[in-house]
Design an enzyme around this catalytic site. Structure first.
Site, mmCIF file in Angstrom:
data_model
loop_
_atom_site.group_PDB
_atom_site.id
_atom_site.type_symbol
_atom_site.label_atom_id
_atom_site.label_comp_id
_atom_site.label_asym_id
_atom_site.label_seq_id
_atom_site.Cartn_x
_atom_site.Cartn_y
_atom_site.Cartn_z
ATOM 1 N N HIS A 1 0.835 -1.203 0.000
ATOM 2 C CA HIS A 1 0.000 0.000 0.000
ATOM 3 C C HIS A 1 0.866 1.246 0.000
ATOM 4 C CE1 HIS A 1 -3.674 2.292 1.454
ATOM 5 N NE2 HIS A 1 -2.691 3.125 1.781
ATOM 6 N N GLU A 2 1.854 1.315 0.910
ATOM 7 C CA GLU A 2 2.662 2.528 1.027
ATOM 8 C C GLU A 2 3.529 2.766 -0.198
ATOM 9 O OE1 GLU A 2 1.794 4.542 3.104
ATOM 10 O OE2 GLU A 2 0.666 3.206 4.391
ATOM 11 N N HIS B 1 1.529 4.325 -2.921
ATOM 12 C CA HIS B 1 1.353 5.775 -2.852
ATOM 13 C C HIS B 1 2.472 6.462 -3.635
ATOM 14 C CE1 HIS B 1 -2.099 6.580 -0.401
ATOM 15 N NE2 HIS B 1 -1.658 5.917 0.644
ATOM 16 N N TYR C 1 -4.940 14.454 -2.962
ATOM 17 C CA TYR C 1 -5.453 13.731 -1.806
ATOM 18 C C TYR C 1 -6.728 14.366 -1.277
ATOM 19 C CZ TYR C 1 -4.643 10.177 1.773
ATOM 20 O OH TYR C 1 -4.730 9.062 2.575
ATOM 21 N N GLU D 1 -6.227 6.412 -2.577
ATOM 22 C CA GLU D 1 -6.232 5.366 -1.560
ATOM 23 C C GLU D 1 -6.648 4.021 -2.143
ATOM 24 O OE1 GLU D 1 -5.401 4.832 1.620
ATOM 25 O OE2 GLU D 1 -4.400 6.776 1.640
ATOM 26 N N ASP E 1 -13.297 11.455 3.853
ATOM 27 C CA ASP E 1 -11.880 11.143 3.990
ATOM 28 C C ASP E 1 -11.506 10.144 2.890
ATOM 29 O OD1 ASP E 1 -9.719 9.177 4.996
ATOM 30 O OD2 ASP E 1 -9.550 10.839 6.422
ATOM 31 N N HIS F 1 -9.708 7.615 2.796
ATOM 32 C CA HIS F 1 -9.738 6.206 3.178
ATOM 33 C C HIS F 1 -11.137 5.616 3.061
ATOM 34 C CE1 HIS F 1 -6.024 7.617 5.250
ATOM 35 N NE2 HIS F 1 -5.584 6.441 4.827
#
Length: 527
Positions: free
Chosen positions: A336-337, A340, A351, A360, A427, A429
């Site tokens: 996931h990271e 990004h 974002y 996300e 948000d 997420h």
């Protein structure tokens, strides 16, 4: 050192910011001839890219297909000011213009003389920031073009630390006429996850390390020199100066428990390696920035920190709270990271709004694909995000907790299964649920299925049945859309168009895969 919360008056006193304008950076992997051709096509097709007289374009990235089709991504400036939301991808073949991908819908541009000072803009942003910040805020003039009408604005950057120890680098876009905040986002992009020690999640794994005199370093020279560091429970800012590279005498790392600091390091190092291999094997991408260079991973960030994040150049992993959550070094969080970073290097999805949700979702999608790619029996592939971070979870059980559930996003109580215009206010997420749900349906379909012991039966928003095309085809369509069609402000309806274009490129218009993309978007109310 983190500053205490400052009053408006003190903010104004400290707001001696510069107005230096930074030009968009050129990527190392630009095909210069393709870029020159595309730039010439912009000159001849200004209307197609909403070009104003004083617009200028700087090539950022290029992709040349096997059949000679060229896709060149440009950042845009207007009278020397960056145009936020003005990026464009030019598609051509044999020197002939085919189309352009962009969000900007007008050639209108604002007067570039501000009515508000940079100091006043910093005060407005500081009021919204609402917590202590580190160092000196900065403000620079930009053209903000993510709204209905481009406006002159200050991009104010304020860095600090949230209450949960996550660093924050907030970008506020303050209208240079009236001080209204037009948009904001954080460039510290997190997984809202917590991690896992090596042995708890993945058991024994092979690590590529660097042999040196007297021992070994946790450096992977086969993957661009990526390295893993002990942050010593410091903040990210302090870690960058005081962290130490993991070294070992016998090349055996960790002890199957969090009592050895190398256990979490080995898990992170493994996750980064598998993510690198996934992107290279499946998508032909050579590292986050496609330049063959690895990046640093820092483990043991902050104290009892239940999160992980990408800060624009490196990965950071917390240790969890030791009660509910394990270290955040689990496989899908690592994927996931790093993803990004890939999104930053390609479409640079903002974002906020729909683009934030797509940002996300992209990380959840590719983190999940890394988990399937790894094929590790201790952490089998599924569509649960971060399930390995929970101490209470039992592998193979039917009631595992997760941060997000891609097959049924609303299961977490906050994410959305179905798109509507209100999703943009969530948000990222939670607005990611729409993209996650689309991808699951595209890959697996809506029938009854089970992964990792959990029922994955997925509902649809239009009560239609969807037949999946498999993970491989779905991931390739998604990646191509990100790489050559998404732009920084892509909305969900535009993502539908982009993924259909990607499917047409890879499999043909009207193919089974193309029709499945359309059906999956319709099933999440994106029509």
């Amino acid at each position: 050192m983190q500053a205490r919360l400052l009053s408006t008056a003190v903010l104004a006193a400290l707001a001696g910011s510069t107005l230096a304008l930074s030009a968009p950076a050129l990527a190392a992997n630009i095909n210069s001839q393709a870029a020159q051709r595309a730039h010439g096509l912009i000159d001849g097709h200004g209307a197609a890219v909403q070009r104003a007289d004083a617009d200028a374009f700087v090539a950022k990235h290029s992709v040349v297909d096997a059949n000679g089709t060229e896709h060149v991504r440009f950042d845009r400036t207007y009278r020397g000011l960056p145009v936020i939301g003005g990026d464009v991808v030019v598609h051509s073949k044999n020197g002939q213009f085919k189309s352009a991908s962009l969000t900007l819908k007008t050639t209108g541009r604002p007067d570039v003389a501000p009515q508000l000072s940079a100091d006043q803009a910093i005060v407005e942003a500081g009021t919204a920031f609402g917590t202590g910040f580190n160092g000196m805020p900065t403000a620079s003039l930009v053209v903000y073009a993510r709204g209905a009408k481009p406006a002159l604005a200050y991009e104010v950057v304020m860095e600090g630390t949230k209450a949960d120890q996550t660093p924050t680098a907030m970008h506020y876009f303050v209208d240079a006429r009236n001080g209204k905040i037009l948009d904001k986002w954080d460039t510290i992009e997190t997984a809202n996850a917590t991690g896992l020690g090596k042995t708890i999640s993945t058991g024994d794994v092979a690590l590529t390390t660097n042999s040196v005199s007297g021992g070994y370093q946790m450096v992977d020279n086969t993957r661009g020199g990526g390295s893993t560091w002990d942050a010593k429970n410091l903040s990210d800012r302090m870690a960058a100066r005081k962290a130490t590279l993991f070294t070992d005498a016998d090349n055996v790392w960790g002890n199957y428990a969090t009592s050895d600091r190398a256990s979490a390091a080995a898990e992170a190092h493994y996750g980064v390696a598998l993510t690198w291999d996934y992107y290279k094997t499946v998508h032909g991408r050579n590292g986050i920035f496609n330049d063959g260079q690895g990046v640093k991973s820092y483990v043991h960030i902050n104290n009892n920190y239940v999160n992980a994040f990408w800060n624009g150049s490196a990965m950071f992993y917390g240790d969890g709270d030791g009660v509910t959550y394990k270290p955040l070094t689990v496989l899908d969080v690592a994927g996931h990271e790093m993803s990004h970073g890939v999104a930053q290097a390609t479409a640079n999805l903002a974002y906020s709004g729909d683009a934030g949700g797509l940002n996300e979702a992209n990380s959840d999608i590719n983190g999940t694909m890394v988990e399937f790619f790894a094929n590790n029996t201790n952490d089998p592939g599924d569509y649960l995000i971060g399930e390995e971070i929970y101490y209470a979870n039992v592998a193979g059980s039917s009631n595992q907790k997760a941060l997000r559930y891609m097959y049924n996003p609303g299961k977490d109580g906050s994410s959305r299964n179905c798109w509507s215009t209100s999703v943009a206010s969530l948000d990222p997420h939670y607005s990611s649920g729409v993209g996650n749900h689309f991808f699951y349906l595209l890959a697996e379909g809506s029938g009854a299925k089970s992964f990792g012991g959990m029922d994955h039966t997925s509902p649809t928003c239009n009560s239609a049945s969807v037949t999946g095309i498999g993970r491989d085809a779905a991931s390739k369509i998604w990646y191509r859309a990100l790489d050559v069609y998404f732009t920084s402000s892509t909305t969900y309806p535009q993502a539908r168009v982009a993924t259909l274009s990607a499917a047409a490129d890879l499999y043909g218009t009207g193919s089974t895969e193309y029709n499945a993309v359309a059906a999956a978007w319709s099933a999440v109310s994106v029509n």
